[in-house]
Design an enzyme around this catalytic site. Sequence first.
Site, short mmCIF file in Angstrom:
data_model
loop_
_atom_site.label_atom_id
_atom_site.label_comp_id
_atom_site.label_asym_id
_atom_site.label_seq_id
_atom_site.Cartn_x
_atom_site.Cartn_y
_atom_site.Cartn_z
N LYS A 192 0.85 -1.20 0.00
CA LYS A 192 0.00 0.00 0.00
C LYS A 192 0.88 1.24 0.00
O LYS A 192 1.61 1.50 0.97
CB LYS A 192 -0.90 0.04 1.24
CG LYS A 192 -1.90 1.19 1.16
CD LYS A 192 -2.54 1.53 2.49
CE LYS A 192 -1.88 2.69 3.18
NZ LYS A 192 -2.00 3.98 2.49
N GLU A 266 10.78 0.73 9.84
CA GLU A 266 11.77 1.76 9.46
C GLU A 266 11.10 3.09 9.76
O GLU A 266 10.18 3.49 9.05
CB GLU A 266 12.10 1.68 7.97
CG GLU A 266 12.59 0.33 7.51
CD GLU A 266 14.03 0.06 7.89
OE1 GLU A 266 14.70 0.98 8.36
OE2 GLU A 266 14.46 -1.09 7.75
N CYS A 300 13.98 10.58 5.89
CA CYS A 300 14.01 10.02 7.24
C CYS A 300 15.38 10.20 7.89
O CYS A 300 15.50 10.42 9.08
CB CYS A 300 13.64 8.56 7.21
SG CYS A 300 14.60 7.63 6.01
P1 NAP Z 1 3.00 7.85 8.18
O1 NAP Z 1 1.97 8.85 8.43
O2 NAP Z 1 3.45 7.00 9.29
O3 NAP Z 1 2.46 6.96 6.97
C1 NAP Z 1 3.23 5.96 6.39
C2 NAP Z 1 2.31 4.96 5.71
O4 NAP Z 1 1.52 4.32 6.69
C3 NAP Z 1 1.34 5.56 4.72
O5 NAP Z 1 1.14 4.63 3.68
C4 NAP Z 1 0.07 5.70 5.55
O6 NAP Z 1 -1.10 5.70 4.79
C5 NAP Z 1 0.16 4.44 6.38
N1 NAP Z 1 -0.56 4.51 7.65
C6 NAP Z 1 -0.85 5.59 8.41
N2 NAP Z 1 -1.50 5.21 9.54
C7 NAP Z 1 -1.62 3.86 9.48
C8 NAP Z 1 -2.19 2.88 10.33
N3 NAP Z 1 -2.75 3.22 11.49
N4 NAP Z 1 -2.14 1.60 9.96
C9 NAP Z 1 -1.55 1.23 8.81
N5 NAP Z 1 -1.01 2.11 7.94
C10 NAP Z 1 -1.03 3.41 8.28
O7 NAP Z 1 4.33 8.48 7.61
P2 NAP Z 1 4.49 9.49 6.42
O8 NAP Z 1 4.07 10.82 6.89
O9 NAP Z 1 3.87 8.94 5.18
O10 NAP Z 1 6.06 9.42 6.20
C11 NAP Z 1 6.93 10.18 6.91
C12 NAP Z 1 7.62 9.37 7.99
O11 NAP Z 1 8.26 8.23 7.41
C13 NAP Z 1 8.71 10.15 8.65
O12 NAP Z 1 8.64 9.97 10.04
C14 NAP Z 1 9.99 9.51 8.11
O13 NAP Z 1 11.09 9.67 8.93
C15 NAP Z 1 9.57 8.11 7.93
N6 NAP Z 1 10.45 7.41 6.97
C16 NAP Z 1 11.34 6.49 7.44
C17 NAP Z 1 12.19 5.84 6.57
C18 NAP Z 1 13.17 4.81 7.09
O14 NAP Z 1 13.71 4.07 6.28
N7 NAP Z 1 13.41 4.73 8.37
C19 NAP Z 1 12.14 6.13 5.22
C20 NAP Z 1 11.24 7.08 4.76
C21 NAP Z 1 10.39 7.70 5.66
P3 NAP Z 1 -1.76 7.09 4.32
O15 NAP Z 1 -0.72 7.80 3.54
O16 NAP Z 1 -2.89 6.63 3.49
O17 NAP Z 1 -2.15 7.82 5.55
#
Ligand code: NAP
Length: 817
Positions: A192, A266, A300
């Site tokens: 997804k 991650e 990230c």
């Molecule tokens: P996010 O809000 O956590 O969302 C990530 C993904 O999870 C999206 O596909 C989101 O769907 C989905 N999601 C949200 N709530 C969920 C739930 N309760 N159950 C299942 N899936 C759920 O993060 P983001 O804002 O997209 O991304 C930014 C974050 O990602 C930052 O904190 C960044 O540091 C982190 N990141 C980490 C890495 C790494 O390798 N460590 C790499 C890249 C990014 P929707 O979009 O449909 O809400």
Amino acid sequence: MSFLEIFREMTYGPAPESSEAVKGWLDQHNRRFGLFIDNRWVYPENASYLASHDPATGELLAETIQAGKAEVDAAVASARAAFETWRSTPGNVRARYLYAIARNVQKHHRLLAVLESMDNGKPLRESRDIDVPLLSRHFYYHAGWAQLAEKELPDFQPVGVVGQIIPWNFPLLMLAWKIAPAIALGNTVVLKPASYTRLSALLFAEIVAEAGLPPGVINVITGSSKAGSMIVEHPDVDKIAFTGSTEVGRTLRRQTAGSGKRLSLELGGKSPFIVFDDADLDGAIEGVVDAIWFNQGQVCCAGSRLLVQENIADTFIEKLKKRMGKLRVGDPLDKAIDMGAIVDKTQWETVDGWVKRGVQEGGSLFQPDIPLPTQGLFYPPTLITGLDPAAETVQQEIFGPVLVSLTFRTPAEAVALANNTRYGLAASVWSDNINLALDVASKVKAGTVWVNSTNLFDAASGFGGYRESGFGREGGKEGLFEYLRPVWQERPCPRLDAEEKENASWCAAVPPGPITPNGKGSRQAAATDELPRVDRTPKLYIGGKQARPDGAYTRAILGARGNLIGQVGEGNRKDIRNAVEAAHAAHTAKPGWAMRHGHNRAQILYYIGENLDARFDEFATRIAAMTGKSMKSSRGEVGLAADRLFTYAAWADKYGGTVQETTLRGVTLAVNEPVGVIGIACPDHDPLLAFVSLMAPAIARGNTVVMIPSEKYPLSAVDFYQVLDTSDVPAGVVNIVTGNRDHLVKTLVDHEDVDAIWYFGSALGSYHVEHRSAANMKRTWVNYGIERDWHKPDQGEGHEFLMEATQVKNIWVPTGE
Ligand code: NAP
């Protein structure tokens, strides 16, 4: 502008990339996309749609479906149906499919890159030169692992159906990190993408089908976080691989607790960028630009916390401000642009809110006076100086083009500041003194450290975090194990209902039982010359000393025939806290246990084995008395325990790491670092063997441990501290607290200074350990109440144990003039 003027000014002219091919592809789909299930576009009746906009122009690009339960079920069913065939497809055949995907990505390189920039807002320079090349690189690299896995990893099997959930900042790259290793090793996938950036994953799905991948191996469904949650909860999904925010990661940890589903997370970061006074300052300035303004800081591992040595701080900040004034912010499709658009208005507002907060917290704000497009979601490169290290703006992930800066005086202070965060994803260290840079790299708690470089990625090097940046690795050999389980192990599927999970008695302190008469005393004995045996009172073992239990209670231990065979201390929360303090001190002492040479740790493990062997019969007799096993079988257990100590003495200097073969000109060192302080709750089965089989790999690899021995048969473990005492084990490396396993483990899970929990107890206990660990994202290894056979080498020792005892840090060191 005339040629003459251009030569005189030397300014950039516009260099826009055409969006026609992407628009053609969107039109081909009538700008309405279905779900990609079973290699077909599926358009459910009455589906609701979400609009995708170009953040740079606001233009409507397309609409995509909001999947519901029926669609999630269909995608999982498709992946399940494909799994058995795909897992048994020979590795060399799977390799050809991955190879075909990589080739197909290259064929559609430009289409993918332009679409990625239009959907996400990132500069084309980045999507074209970084995201898409890495996408194909991951499939090439893992095609290689598909080819080799049968021979190189014969003890492992695929995990099954994998649910993969990715964020919006690197939609294609995150997809590659997840899908490539999963399918290479025989798993099937339901992916997804994030709601802001769904389109490139759909184009990728089409590219995969064009490459001829069998239906069901990769399914892509669009949907909100609710659809994500449905994938996580789906009973037929065997593993969840998630990249996203720490908060959602925490939710997923709790949701999957006790289910037996594998989980890799991650998560976020607030990575330090450390500049020493002997660094090449101009190089470091370019490093900062790449660290924090790459992808508008929506990275990230962005180097978002600049730490500069105090004596060069003014010069460095001055140079940095000058450089910021030269950055070009604008149309992502312009090939000469440094920064594109922020992905979405909500995100733009969050970033702006953080900048305002930084000013409120006393920071000085600098934003260069550079032109920004008047329309679209553009944010200027931003620097905030003069903040307190504890300020929220310094501690929290902003996830935008905002750099905060602090100063330090000494290397020790730099390390302390770098580690002053709940995260541990990455770090950059800049110094021309390679000894200093590598020393700091080894001390910073982060999964990736770049020396005199930043934001380098490659499929051959694992990426992942320490602490609240999550657990698991993506890429490299280390990343493969996220998609494998040992051949002997089927997926444990404990089915605890809500009522069972709420059962408060799980970790309730159980009052010690009444004193049990041992029935050994007799009038005759008193009347003879025979002296009664000297009473032995086993205590707890904390910090290298025997310690009376804080509560001053004792627990009676009955033998197999119900007779009293001994007593142990009834440990409580205070004892666990003391034990953790001792373990922590042994870990962080100078030089701590982890800093000792492997040779030295090996010598001590051999010595423990030697001393156990010297007391062979005594231990065997104790096991027989406790468990009722025959002496032959008890001897077998002691012999195997001594052998395990020798095995891990052997491993103490043979699991240090490798040099990864990345695309870097230089070396990428994969170092298997210890996890830190590990709390270990032992099972009742094979009480000595299991105790040793768990303790030995942990300490061999430099961890310090708090052991909770078998609750039912703890006497071999308390006998064991006498073996430890005579084997030169430094104080605090092994601590032993006896008592009620679940009551004690609860305090261990909640303790901030415990880095990982290994729990071998009940299904309910496993659920609670995983659930509670979400508070600070501890690594956990639990058995879901399922016994393993500690006598069998494939179950009782080996790589699974070594992997749990280590975490991989990748240190990138470019070489050359
Ligand atoms: P996010 O809000 O956590 O969302 C990530 C993904 O999870 C999206 O596909 C989101 O769907 C989905 N999601 C949200 N709530 C969920 C739930 N309760 N159950 C299942 N899936 C759920 O993060 P983001 O804002 O997209 O991304 C930014 C974050 O990602 C930052 O904190 C960044 O540091 C982190 N990141 C980490 C890495 C790494 O390798 N460590 C790499 C890249 C990014 P929707 O979009 O449909 O809400």
